[in-house]
Design an enzyme around this catalytic site. Sequence first.
Site, PDB file in Angstrom:
ATOM      1  N   TYR A   1      -3.351 -26.963  67.369  1.00 28.33           N
ATOM      2  CA  TYR A   1      -1.882 -27.057  67.338  1.00 28.33           C
ATOM      3  C   TYR A   1      -1.459 -27.958  66.198  1.00 28.33           C
ATOM      4  O   TYR A   1      -2.044 -29.035  66.014  1.00 28.33           O
ATOM      5  CB  TYR A   1      -1.335 -27.619  68.658  1.00 28.33           C
ATOM      6  CG  TYR A   1      -0.575 -26.560  69.406  1.00 28.33           C
ATOM      7  CD1 TYR A   1       0.552 -25.972  68.835  1.00 28.33           C
ATOM      8  CD2 TYR A   1      -0.989 -26.118  70.660  1.00 28.33           C
ATOM      9  CE1 TYR A   1       1.242 -24.967  69.492  1.00 28.33           C
ATOM     10  CE2 TYR A   1      -0.303 -25.119  71.320  1.00 28.33           C
ATOM     11  CZ  TYR A   1       0.814 -24.542  70.726  1.00 28.33           C
ATOM     12  OH  TYR A   1       1.485 -23.545  71.377  1.00 28.33           O
TER      13      TYR A   1
ATOM     14  N   GLU B   1       2.207 -28.395  65.037  1.00 30.50           N
ATOM     15  CA  GLU B   1       3.652 -28.324  64.781  1.00 30.50           C
ATOM     16  C   GLU B   1       4.066 -29.352  63.740  1.00 30.50           C
ATOM     17  O   GLU B   1       3.642 -30.511  63.792  1.00 30.50           O
ATOM     18  CB  GLU B   1       4.432 -28.571  66.080  1.00 30.50           C
ATOM     19  CG  GLU B   1       4.631 -27.274  66.843  1.00 30.50           C
ATOM     20  CD  GLU B   1       4.557 -27.452  68.326  1.00 30.50           C
ATOM     21  OE1 GLU B   1       3.617 -28.151  68.770  1.00 30.50           O
ATOM     22  OE2 GLU B   1       5.408 -26.887  69.028  1.00 30.50           O
TER      23      GLU B   1
ATOM     24  N   ASP C   1      13.872  -9.765  49.351  1.00 28.19           N
ATOM     25  CA  ASP C   1      12.852  -9.473  50.358  1.00 28.19           C
ATOM     26  C   ASP C   1      11.740  -8.677  49.667  1.00 28.19           C
ATOM     27  O   ASP C   1      11.864  -7.474  49.444  1.00 28.19           O
ATOM     28  CB  ASP C   1      13.488  -8.671  51.499  1.00 28.19           C
ATOM     29  CG  ASP C   1      12.487  -8.365  52.602  1.00 28.19           C
ATOM     30  OD1 ASP C   1      11.268  -8.463  52.355  1.00 28.19           O
ATOM     31  OD2 ASP C   1      12.924  -8.003  53.712  1.00 28.19           O
TER      32      ASP C   1
ATOM     33  N   THR D   1       5.728 -10.491  52.942  1.00 22.40           N
ATOM     34  CA  THR D   1       4.607 -10.423  53.875  1.00 22.40           C
ATOM     35  C   THR D   1       3.315 -10.552  53.070  1.00 22.40           C
ATOM     36  O   THR D   1       3.282 -10.268  51.872  1.00 22.40           O
ATOM     37  CB  THR D   1       4.583  -9.099  54.667  1.00 22.40           C
ATOM     38  OG1 THR D   1       4.541  -8.024  53.724  1.00 22.40           O
ATOM     39  CG2 THR D   1       5.798  -8.945  55.549  1.00 22.40           C
TER      40      THR D   1
ATOM     41  N   LYS E   1       0.578  -6.505  53.003  1.00 19.60           N
ATOM     42  CA  LYS E   1       0.808  -5.170  52.446  1.00 19.60           C
ATOM     43  C   LYS E   1       0.115  -5.083  51.080  1.00 19.60           C
ATOM     44  O   LYS E   1      -1.106  -5.098  51.031  1.00 19.60           O
ATOM     45  CB  LYS E   1       2.321  -4.889  52.371  1.00 19.60           C
ATOM     46  CG  LYS E   1       3.003  -4.886  53.751  1.00 19.60           C
ATOM     47  CD  LYS E   1       4.460  -4.500  53.659  1.00 19.60           C
ATOM     48  CE  LYS E   1       5.115  -4.379  55.021  1.00 19.60           C
ATOM     49  NZ  LYS E   1       5.757  -5.629  55.479  1.00 19.60           N
TER      50      LYS E   1
ATOM     51  N   ARG F   1      -2.252 -10.488  58.251  1.00 23.11           N
ATOM     52  CA  ARG F   1      -0.880 -10.231  58.718  1.00 23.11           C
ATOM     53  C   ARG F   1      -0.132 -11.553  58.716  1.00 23.11           C
ATOM     54  O   ARG F   1      -0.629 -12.571  59.187  1.00 23.11           O
ATOM     55  CB  ARG F   1      -0.887  -9.669  60.138  1.00 23.11           C
ATOM     56  CG  ARG F   1      -1.548  -8.323  60.235  1.00 23.11           C
ATOM     57  CD  ARG F   1      -1.092  -7.600  61.482  1.00 23.11           C
ATOM     58  NE  ARG F   1       0.195  -7.003  61.242  1.00 23.11           N
ATOM     59  CZ  ARG F   1       0.363  -5.825  60.637  1.00 23.11           C
ATOM     60  NH1 ARG F   1      -0.668  -5.124  60.207  1.00 23.11           N
ATOM     61  NH2 ARG F   1       1.570  -5.343  60.454  1.00 23.11           N
TER      62      ARG F   1
HETATM   63  N1  DSN Z   1       6.648  -2.095  59.111  1.00 19.05           N
HETATM   64  C1  DSN Z   1       7.155  -2.339  57.793  1.00 19.05           C
HETATM   65  C2  DSN Z   1       6.975  -1.149  56.917  1.00 19.05           C
HETATM   66  O1  DSN Z   1       6.230  -0.264  57.285  1.00 19.05           O
HETATM   67  O2  DSN Z   1       7.589  -1.086  55.870  1.00 19.05           O
HETATM   68  C3  DSN Z   1       8.550  -2.758  57.841  1.00 19.05           C
HETATM   69  O3  DSN Z   1       8.702  -3.766  58.791  1.00 19.05           O
END
Ligand code: DSN
Length: 426
Positions: A54, A56, A203, A235, A238, A244
């Site tokens: 933990y 925080e 984003d 993120t 990707k 993740r």
């Molecule tokens: N799940 C993501 C995507 O496939 O683009 C968006 O949140």
Amino acid sequence: MSSPEWLRSQDPEVARLIEEEEQRQRSTLQLIASENFTSRAVMEATGSVLTNKYAEGYPSRRYYGGNQIVDQVETLAIERCKRLFKAPYANVQPHAGANANAAAYLALLEPRDAVLAMRLDQGGHLTHGSPVNFSGQIYEFVSYGVRETDPNREWLDLDQMRQLAKEQRPKLIVVGATAYSRIIEIDPIREIADEVGALVLFDAAHVAGLIAAGVYPNPLFTSAGDRGADVVTFTTHKTLRGPRGAAIVAHEDLGKRLDKAVFPGLQGGPLEHAIAAKAVAFAEALEPSFADYGRRVVENARVLADALTSEGFRIVSGGTDVHLLLVDLRDFDPDLDGRSAQDRLDRSGITCNRNQIPFDPRSPFVTSGLRLGTAAMTTTGMARDQMKTVASLISRVLRTDDGATCDEVRHEVADLCRSFPPPSER
Ligand code: DSN
């Protein structure tokens, strides 16, 4: 990937499901634009003892003892993230892209503030103001979209954005998309935001890896090197090919507000095992080979788009500059909808998702389009020739609603995937 041997002895049911999923990933084509194959090093960090801790707070400012090592892990991740994105500030704690956006809104907005963002049915994201999402319920989102007609049909409509910005005087302009295949330049958006006194949030959930690879402009800065977006969320799993999770980079003056919004504003204990894995992924993306990976991802997307065009499909906006393409199925077969196409491809071992296309007459559940991405296939080493093969397999499956063709293609896909397994030692 390695077999979960200990897990198998302790919980064969879960171990079996993991092995089945591994087999699925190895024997079918992964064309979902938001997925990738992460490295074994990232995987090991994710599965490490750091999950037990933990922590925080932030490095040197924790609410629990015993964080001497964890502080070093998180500091390393922050420093690598800043280096990768040339960012004055980074926060590596957001658990997901949606959390990163929520934290940015919490830092920059008051409830009911006006915000401009891209329409969900033209490429935006749920957190860009959808009425079924917290964003649409707490803030007053107004949507801009893409151009309906030539010139630049289906490209971002900056005139509309400027007009809406003047009418609505938003506090924040959100840019970035989950299903838009063109580069979004930050310069004109910064200009529009300055005209109305708005902040800019980019984003970069989808394109973070392309930015890191240098094949997509870094939205933190304008082409002249001045301040571009105020905040960039992204993120890590990707195109960036990490675990993740998500992160936020920004200009220094917003750092305190963003830190406070992530914790204690939104999240509790950070996932330090995921943060360690993010640090590993950032280091991998700092390697020169990652620039080559990014270049090949985009090249593959372009070859796939061209090959599908030759098969009779229409590519939304006429092509792609990134890792994904949106296929309008209507020219190929006016009766074929996205849901049936996705199902048929799934049965043939080709994994992708249906997607609305701009001005889609069909509902989001049915759709007239497919979204295809090349990030994962490129990680396996697939290149131009394989993209052409994939296009012809897609075309074969969608030309007929015949189970035998799906079976045949499924075998061909499995053969292709055998030659391009996810790299286990990368
Ligand atoms: N799940 C993501 C995507 O496939 O683009 C968006 O949140």
